[in-house]
Design an enzyme around this catalytic site. Structure first.
Site, PDB file in Angstrom:
ATOM      1  N   ARG A  67       1.128 -10.930   6.756  1.00 44.21           N
ATOM      2  CA  ARG A  67       1.131  -9.696   5.963  1.00 44.21           C
ATOM      3  C   ARG A  67       2.399  -8.936   6.322  1.00 44.21           C
ATOM      4  O   ARG A  67       2.509  -8.370   7.406  1.00 44.21           O
ATOM      5  CB  ARG A  67      -0.104  -8.832   6.295  1.00 44.21           C
ATOM      6  CG  ARG A  67      -1.439  -9.544   6.103  1.00 44.21           C
ATOM      7  CD  ARG A  67      -2.622  -8.615   6.362  1.00 44.21           C
ATOM      8  NE  ARG A  67      -2.635  -8.037   7.687  1.00 44.21           N
ATOM      9  CZ  ARG A  67      -3.177  -8.597   8.758  1.00 44.21           C
ATOM     10  NH1 ARG A  67      -3.791  -9.767   8.679  1.00 44.21           N
ATOM     11  NH2 ARG A  67      -3.130  -7.988   9.931  1.00 44.21           N
ATOM     12  N   CYS A 117      13.567  24.522   2.738  1.00 51.12           N
ATOM     13  CA  CYS A 117      12.613  25.210   1.859  1.00 51.12           C
ATOM     14  C   CYS A 117      11.753  24.181   1.129  1.00 51.12           C
ATOM     15  O   CYS A 117      11.868  22.984   1.355  1.00 51.12           O
ATOM     16  CB  CYS A 117      13.345  26.073   0.839  1.00 51.12           C
ATOM     17  SG  CYS A 117      14.568  27.197   1.537  1.00 51.12           S
ATOM     18  N   TYR A 154      14.794  31.161   4.773  1.00 47.74           N
ATOM     19  CA  TYR A 154      13.642  31.913   5.265  1.00 47.74           C
ATOM     20  C   TYR A 154      13.749  32.192   6.756  1.00 47.74           C
ATOM     21  O   TYR A 154      14.136  31.324   7.528  1.00 47.74           O
ATOM     22  CB  TYR A 154      12.353  31.138   4.984  1.00 47.74           C
ATOM     23  CG  TYR A 154      12.026  31.047   3.522  1.00 47.74           C
ATOM     24  CD1 TYR A 154      11.737  32.187   2.778  1.00 47.74           C
ATOM     25  CD2 TYR A 154      12.038  29.824   2.876  1.00 47.74           C
ATOM     26  CE1 TYR A 154      11.447  32.108   1.425  1.00 47.74           C
ATOM     27  CE2 TYR A 154      11.740  29.727   1.520  1.00 47.74           C
ATOM     28  CZ  TYR A 154      11.449  30.874   0.799  1.00 47.74           C
ATOM     29  OH  TYR A 154      11.168  30.794  -0.525  1.00 47.74           O
ATOM     30  N   LYS A 184       0.844  -1.201   0.000  1.00 46.06           N
ATOM     31  CA  LYS A 184       0.000   0.000   0.000  1.00 46.06           C
ATOM     32  C   LYS A 184       0.883   1.256   0.000  1.00 46.06           C
ATOM     33  O   LYS A 184       2.078   1.185   0.303  1.00 46.06           O
ATOM     34  CB  LYS A 184      -0.915  -0.015   1.231  1.00 46.06           C
ATOM     35  CG  LYS A 184      -0.185  -0.035   2.563  1.00 46.06           C
ATOM     36  CD  LYS A 184      -1.147  -0.314   3.720  1.00 46.06           C
ATOM     37  CE  LYS A 184      -0.421  -0.352   5.049  1.00 46.06           C
ATOM     38  NZ  LYS A 184      -1.318  -0.759   6.154  1.00 46.06           N
ATOM     39  N   ARG A 206     -10.711  -0.762  14.569  1.00 45.23           N
ATOM     40  CA  ARG A 206     -10.723  -0.016  13.308  1.00 45.23           C
ATOM     41  C   ARG A 206     -11.824  -0.554  12.403  1.00 45.23           C
ATOM     42  O   ARG A 206     -12.790   0.139  12.124  1.00 45.23           O
ATOM     43  CB  ARG A 206      -9.341  -0.116  12.654  1.00 45.23           C
ATOM     44  CG  ARG A 206      -9.103   0.895  11.584  1.00 45.23           C
ATOM     45  CD  ARG A 206      -7.636   1.040  11.222  1.00 45.23           C
ATOM     46  NE  ARG A 206      -7.013  -0.182  10.718  1.00 45.23           N
ATOM     47  CZ  ARG A 206      -5.724  -0.258  10.358  1.00 45.23           C
ATOM     48  NH1 ARG A 206      -4.950   0.811  10.456  1.00 45.23           N
ATOM     49  NH2 ARG A 206      -5.218  -1.389   9.909  1.00 45.23           N
ATOM     50  N   ASP A 248      11.815  23.285  -2.044  1.00 44.10           N
ATOM     51  CA  ASP A 248      12.485  22.484  -3.074  1.00 44.10           C
ATOM     52  C   ASP A 248      13.991  22.392  -2.897  1.00 44.10           C
ATOM     53  O   ASP A 248      14.656  21.683  -3.649  1.00 44.10           O
ATOM     54  CB  ASP A 248      12.237  23.107  -4.457  1.00 44.10           C
ATOM     55  CG  ASP A 248      10.874  23.732  -4.553  1.00 44.10           C
ATOM     56  OD1 ASP A 248       9.895  22.960  -4.531  1.00 44.10           O
ATOM     57  OD2 ASP A 248      10.779  24.976  -4.589  1.00 44.10           O
ATOM     58  N   HIS A 306      -5.924  -7.874  13.114  1.00 41.82           N
ATOM     59  CA  HIS A 306      -4.789  -6.948  13.105  1.00 41.82           C
ATOM     60  C   HIS A 306      -4.495  -6.546  14.540  1.00 41.82           C
ATOM     61  O   HIS A 306      -5.410  -6.202  15.295  1.00 41.82           O
ATOM     62  CB  HIS A 306      -5.152  -5.724  12.252  1.00 41.82           C
ATOM     63  CG  HIS A 306      -3.992  -4.825  11.945  1.00 41.82           C
ATOM     64  ND1 HIS A 306      -2.820  -5.283  11.401  1.00 41.82           N
ATOM     65  CD2 HIS A 306      -3.847  -3.487  12.086  1.00 41.82           C
ATOM     66  CE1 HIS A 306      -1.990  -4.258  11.230  1.00 41.82           C
ATOM     67  NE2 HIS A 306      -2.583  -3.164  11.640  1.00 41.82           N
TER      68      HIS A 306
HETATM   69  C1  LIG Z   1      -0.593  -1.647   6.886  1.00 42.50           C
HETATM   70  C2  LIG Z   1      -1.096  -2.925   7.391  1.00 42.50           C
HETATM   71  C3  LIG Z   1      -0.225  -4.013   7.559  1.00 42.50           C
HETATM   72  C4  LIG Z   1       1.273  -3.884   7.437  1.00 42.50           C
HETATM   73  O1  LIG Z   1       1.788  -3.380   8.642  1.00 42.50           O
HETATM   74  P1  LIG Z   1       3.341  -3.425   8.957  1.00 42.50           P
HETATM   75  O2  LIG Z   1       3.441  -2.943  10.337  1.00 42.50           O
HETATM   76  O3  LIG Z   1       3.990  -2.509   7.980  1.00 42.50           O
HETATM   77  O4  LIG Z   1       3.771  -4.833   8.759  1.00 42.50           O
HETATM   78  C5  LIG Z   1      -0.759  -5.230   7.898  1.00 42.50           C
HETATM   79  N1  LIG Z   1      -2.078  -5.377   8.083  1.00 42.50           N
HETATM   80  C6  LIG Z   1      -2.951  -4.367   7.974  1.00 42.50           C
HETATM   81  C7  LIG Z   1      -4.392  -4.609   8.202  1.00 42.50           C
HETATM   82  C8  LIG Z   1      -2.489  -3.104   7.629  1.00 42.50           C
HETATM   83  O5  LIG Z   1      -3.360  -2.093   7.535  1.00 42.50           O
END
Ligand SMILES: *Cc1c(COP(=O)(O)O)cnc(C)c1O
Length: 374
Positions: free
Chosen positions: A224, A315, A269, A40, A140, A317, A170
């Site tokens: 994951r 800055c 700046y 992602k 979530r 850029d 998660h």
């Molecule tokens: C982003 C995400 C992950 C990956 O998390 P890491 O800490 O980068 O391994 C895994 N599962 C879900 C649901 C996520 O949103």
């Protein structure tokens, strides 16, 4: 999309290191474990398609993304592997996923019944692959109630518009030394797992941190892998990791302008930096519009194996750095990575910016050109 190809600032991505990070995690898991590479947010800033391809070569089974657009970008690039959208997709867009064979996350009965109505109404025939999200304490998305979860499973198994492909949860504190909250979530996950006579093909509960620090507790066949795949420690510097992860990205630029600043002269700046002595000052073509945070003002970069302080405000850029002696235009500047014996890490940058390494990495945007090493 502007790619910054014509500027001497680039994000060099070592895809061999990425592959080795995946293989290190894989070797530490049971032999039949599968890895979904989390790509992602433009692969945490490293470039969606090149990272996805490298992850597959290294043994990943498929991909996780956050939104359907990211999944379709992978499909457009020719990647045909399992691709799971981790967020909630609007019901009205979900048939696009079905058509593309993209798997969606569902966290409520309401979503399922709405999609089913749409599918019947508009005659969407192609089965939609579903992973049911279980909320064990992240708060979530996902089912919190086992009975409702079982009802969802029944719907998925009854109607040909659905394919029950996976279930997952998660963890909120897998990167913490205190395991109390993790264990509470884990116990709930076990209840959901045990409520089914037959599990879907993919079960997953581990993010990077769980794969590092709760490896023996994984009751699922898939993990994951996100941040650790890119070689970074999800706890920052709190907990040591044992996979010898290698950061895959080096952020580099080069001096675009150099001058001698007389004592008493100021820079950038607000004129917040004033030279105490005559000194050499270099301009570096990167700034906060590239995702190099403005709050790095006061931080440092590496030139010729030496730390050089950023002089004055970053800055949009460009920014200025103080040199220990004269260096010519085109001299390399390392903003994140190694030069000689010294390094600047994403964690040090995160400390400076009062955030986490994840945010530093995902901020680097497409104006910085990506260069890939294989
Ligand atoms: C982003 C995400 C992950 C990956 O998390 P890491 O800490 O980068 O391994 C895994 N599962 C879900 C649901 C996520 O949103």
């Amino acid at each position: 999309m502007i790619s910054g190809r014509l500027r001497n600032t680039e994000y060099v991505i070592n895809l061999r290191a990425l592959g080795e990070n995946i293989q290190a995690q894989k070797a530490a898991l049971p032999a039949d474990s599968k890895i979904l590479a989390v790509v992602k947010a433009n692969a945490y800033g490293h470039g969606l398609v090149p990272v996805a391809q490298a992850a597959l070569r290294a043994g990943a089974t498929g991909m996780c993304v956050a939104i359907l657009d990211e999944a379709l970008e992978l499909r457009d690039s020719g990647l045909d592997v399992i691709t799971l959208v981790l967020g909630i997709t609007p019901v009205e867009e979900a048939n696009v996923a079905a058509e593309a064979g993209v798997s969606l996350t569902v966290g409520s009965l309401d979503w399922l019944t709405k999609y089913h109505q749409f599918a019947r109404q508009f005659n969407w025939k192609k089965p939609l692959k579903i992973h049911l999200a279980v909320d064990t304490g992240m708060g979530r998305i996902g089912f919190t109630n086992v009975a409702e979860f079982n009802q969802a499973v029944k719907i998925l198994r009854r109607y040909p518009e659905f394919e029950f492909e996976g279930m997952f949860t998660h963890f909120a504190t897998a990167d913490s030394a205190d395991h109390t909250y993790f264990d509470r979530q884990y116990a709930r996950w076990q209840k959901f797992i045990e409520s089914l006579d037959e599990l879907p093909p993919y079960t997953h509960m581990a993010n990077s941190a769980t794969g590092l620090w709760h490896r023996d507790q994984i009751t699922a066949n898939t993990i994951r892998m996100g941040l650790s795949m890119y070689g970074y420690n999800p706890s920052g510097t709190d907990l040591p990791e044992d996979l010898h992860l290698q950061p895959v990205g080096t952020l580099r630029s080069s001096i675009s302008f150099v001058k001698k600043l007389a004592a008493g002269e100021s820079v950038s700046y607000g004129a917040t930096y004033t030279a105490e002595h005559d000194e050499w000052l270099a301009t570096v073509p990167i700034g906060y519009a590239d995702g190099y945070p403005r709050c790095m003002t006061g931080f440092k970069v590496l030139v010729d194996g030496q730390y050089c302080p950023i002089a004055g405000r970053v800055c949009m850029d460009q920014m200025m750095v103080r040199l220990p002696k004269y260096y010519p235009v085109d001299t390399p500047v390392i903003l994140m990575g190694r030069s000689g014996d010294l390094t600047i890490t994403a964690e040090e940058m995160a400390d400076q910016a009062q955030t986490i390494n994840y945010e530093i990495l995902t901020n680097f945007n497409n104006r910085i050109h990506r260069t890939y090493h294989y």
